[in-house]
Design a protein around this motif. Structure first.
Motif, mmCIF file in Angstrom:
data_model
loop_
_atom_site.group_PDB
_atom_site.id
_atom_site.type_symbol
_atom_site.label_atom_id
_atom_site.label_comp_id
_atom_site.label_asym_id
_atom_site.label_seq_id
_atom_site.Cartn_x
_atom_site.Cartn_y
_atom_site.Cartn_z
ATOM 1 N N MET A 111 -77.475 -123.937 -55.323
ATOM 2 C CA MET A 111 -78.031 -122.578 -55.159
ATOM 3 C C MET A 111 -78.803 -122.520 -53.850
ATOM 4 S SD MET A 111 -78.238 -119.771 -56.895
ATOM 5 C CE MET A 111 -78.671 -118.305 -55.930
ATOM 6 N N SER A 112 -78.184 -121.955 -52.823
ATOM 7 C CA SER A 112 -78.886 -121.927 -51.548
ATOM 8 C C SER A 112 -79.233 -120.497 -51.156
ATOM 9 C CB SER A 112 -78.021 -122.569 -50.468
ATOM 10 O OG SER A 112 -76.932 -121.722 -50.193
ATOM 11 N N LEU A 113 -80.126 -120.397 -50.180
ATOM 12 C CA LEU A 113 -80.545 -119.095 -49.701
ATOM 13 C C LEU A 113 -79.587 -118.712 -48.579
ATOM 14 C CD1 LEU A 113 -84.217 -118.138 -48.811
ATOM 15 C CD2 LEU A 113 -82.189 -116.737 -48.528
ATOM 16 N N HIS A 114 -78.611 -117.906 -48.918
ATOM 17 C CA HIS A 114 -77.513 -117.596 -48.020
ATOM 18 C C HIS A 114 -78.001 -116.989 -46.702
ATOM 19 C CE1 HIS A 114 -73.319 -117.130 -47.182
ATOM 20 N NE2 HIS A 114 -73.513 -115.865 -46.822
ATOM 21 N N GLY A 115 -77.611 -117.619 -45.610
ATOM 22 C CA GLY A 115 -77.869 -117.038 -44.301
ATOM 23 C C GLY A 115 -79.207 -117.372 -43.693
ATOM 24 N N PHE A 116 -80.113 -117.938 -44.481
ATOM 25 C CA PHE A 116 -81.425 -118.306 -43.940
ATOM 26 C C PHE A 116 -81.286 -119.622 -43.189
ATOM 27 C CE2 PHE A 116 -85.591 -120.337 -44.203
ATOM 28 C CZ PHE A 116 -86.408 -119.330 -43.730
ATOM 29 N N GLN A 138 -86.278 -113.109 -40.727
ATOM 30 C CA GLN A 138 -84.846 -113.362 -40.495
ATOM 31 C C GLN A 138 -83.977 -112.281 -41.147
ATOM 32 O OE1 GLN A 138 -83.213 -117.238 -41.064
ATOM 33 N NE2 GLN A 138 -84.787 -118.287 -39.869
ATOM 34 N N LYS A 151 -83.479 -111.366 -44.318
ATOM 35 C CA LYS A 151 -82.660 -111.868 -45.429
ATOM 36 C C LYS A 151 -83.261 -111.547 -46.795
ATOM 37 C CE LYS A 151 -79.888 -113.954 -42.553
ATOM 38 N NZ LYS A 151 -78.665 -113.210 -42.183
ATOM 39 N N GLU A 181 -80.803 -111.488 -49.748
ATOM 40 C CA GLU A 181 -80.372 -112.848 -50.075
ATOM 41 C C GLU A 181 -81.483 -113.590 -50.821
ATOM 42 O OE1 GLU A 181 -80.077 -111.264 -47.264
ATOM 43 O OE2 GLU A 181 -78.045 -111.527 -46.455
ATOM 44 N N TRP A 236 -81.423 -115.336 -54.406
ATOM 45 C CA TRP A 236 -81.786 -116.755 -54.528
ATOM 46 C C TRP A 236 -82.795 -116.974 -55.651
ATOM 47 C CZ3 TRP A 236 -86.274 -119.607 -52.169
ATOM 48 C CH2 TRP A 236 -86.114 -120.982 -52.238
#
Lengths: 252, 252, 252
Positions: A1-6, B79, B81, B84, B88
């Protein structure tokens, strides 16, 4: 589970951790939580010698380079047991050694001989600076000693700060001798140095001045995660400079 | 085995704990020993993002509300986000969120919109005050901002103190800005606030001035038991006032 | 695997540890790593009373004498529950008790009666000195009180320092009242005393002035290994005096 785009920027700064007596359960926890960010573990001064379960502790730490604090070797030198010390750390499976003269009087020649001698069999971290807060050396003197010790075979040279940040590159009040540090870095590549930086304010100063790749030492185990956030700009102290300022980290 | 006849007064003050990287074994120990006294756990600033075993850690903490430090959301905002980020923390199973502007410049309108927006899906803790120790706002300004943020949907508003108690409601020396705190509490119900109070002296001050029910934040995990004794008058600092003085605790 | 030929001198100083809420896993780790150096464990002030898993904690600590902090007995005295307290600690299996008057006003006669009374069934540690940093007593007064309490049946008398080293034998700034300590030791055998010394600088001072055998109290669990190195001269602060200076340690 990642923080997409960060995105954060990777770094290659060494994090040199000081242990003053954590038990094996605590070390298992530290390694699981932040082992990825630990480059080397120092068992501070003579703590290893009085740790009854040292074997088990080293077994837990087996995936990390472990080094015994330089003050203990100073005590060994004072008792003229250097060969026995070598056998002892070899028996313990250690590959790194720290050589300092922060407490005893050690002639320059003798220190450089010891560095060269140990460097044949171990990776040597040497340390410059006195543990006596009253003792102040001129910057050119630091530079000369660091150069000599690198030439003698030291892998990195550590600039003294003590466990509390109160001697060497710090004033007794904990304030950093920033002029001294700047002059050292003017002459020596920071990647050849490990700056002892036990407090958050000193860690933040180094990251802001020399970048995320700066090698920092005497980091308490519970400060490894906080330091990693400083290096990545994920804490208030360095967010502007590292994450938003777009400054890359030139130190390493 | 209880101490027959000995009495303390129950309280309902919130204890908001700051974690800066404890491992799962340590958290199991903390929860077993003082979980009863922990209202909410904050994973400070960006520490959650660099914690490789975050899933396992949240599993250990599953019976407590967990919130990620506001500084990390500030980095996310910078950023661009935010959506996102919502996905998350939803994926992580979090129900609470902290919204601050202690580091980045965030227009009031935008902060209030973010609070209202997150409040639709999360329980929002907003935070007022700068992390920059040099920045000092007038009390009326604090009061106005706190009111606006509560109106926008914040569950509680946190008054900034940093991990060390050196900014916001504290001077850089760690001394509390007691006049500021008194003026805030003159206008806002203390039960709507969480005062960051990382040091024993600040915790004792709040308990003595606003009673055992006062909501305190940024409590280190190892200080939860000591704080509970302060609230109950079982430590020297508050024994006279709380246990013997018979003053009840009006804050909550 | 020992370090052949390297020698340190054994000591018999008591190390009295203060716990403010560690969990059972942490204590297992501490005992495995430095239990050999721990003489007695104090559960500070009223922390034992708010510890839900106290039975399990005491089970982990079963091989060490455990004592509940004197401030809690002061709260019990104020509620007139001394007999109930005796039954409670007997039920917990405790053999030691601490009797202090650092917070409440307790007449000398009453304190001496309590010491004599508890001494019939328990090993008594009594404590002299106020927890109020503003309160300063003359050295002759300390000496008189210590003598009376030893005569009444106290096993050892503790000189107050608080958890932080900010009252009693310390100034509010943390600086030691060295003249006071010297005058006390001029009249009373150090082996009859336990000096509260929570900080490294105070521990080093005591080891340097009274030798490795000095009894030190309020040592945080994580400082037991570091203190042991101070006693043996394996840390920079005492290496010259203890290991190289050849001074033996007369305190015990």
């Amino acid at each position: 589970m990642s923080l997409h785009g960060f995105e954060t920027r990777p770094h290659n700064g060494l994090t040199h951790v000081i242990d003053k007596g954590l038990g094996p359960r605590a070390w298992e926890d530290v390694l699981e939580t932040c082992g990825d960010y630990i480059s080397i573990v120092k068992l501070g001064w003579g703590t290893a010698y009085v740790t009854p379960n040292l074997g088990r502790k080293l077994e837990v730490l087996r995936e990390k380079p472990v080094v015994i604090g330089g003050t203990f070797l100073e005590a060994v030198i004072a008792q003229d047991k250097v060969d026995e010390y070598k056998r002892w750390i070899t028996g313990l499976g250690l590959t790194h050694v720290e050589i300092s003269d922060g407490v005893i009087d050690l002639e320059r020649e003798r220190k450089l001989e010891l560095i060269a001698d140990f460097a044949a069999d171990f990776i040597v971290l040497s340390e410059v600076g006195s543990k006596d807060a009253e003792v102040v050396f001129a910057p050119y003197q630091w530079v000369e000693w660091i150069r000599e010790e690198l030439a003698a075979g030291a892998w990195k040279v550590i600039t003294e700060g003590r466990e509390g940040g109160t001697a060497g590159i710090y004033r007794p009040t904990g304030e950093m001798r920033t002029g001294l540090v700047d002059e050292i870095v003017h002459e020596i590549e920071p990647s050849e140095l490990i700056f002892e930086a036990p407090t958050k304010s000193s860690q933040a100063w180094f990251v802001k001045h020399f970048g995320s790749n700066v090698n920092l030492g005497n980091i308490p185990p519970e400060e490894v995660i906080p330091l990693e956030t400083l290096r990545l700009g994920l804490r208030g102290d360095t967010l502007q400079e590292v994450l938003l300022g777009g400054e890359t980290a030139p130190a390493g």
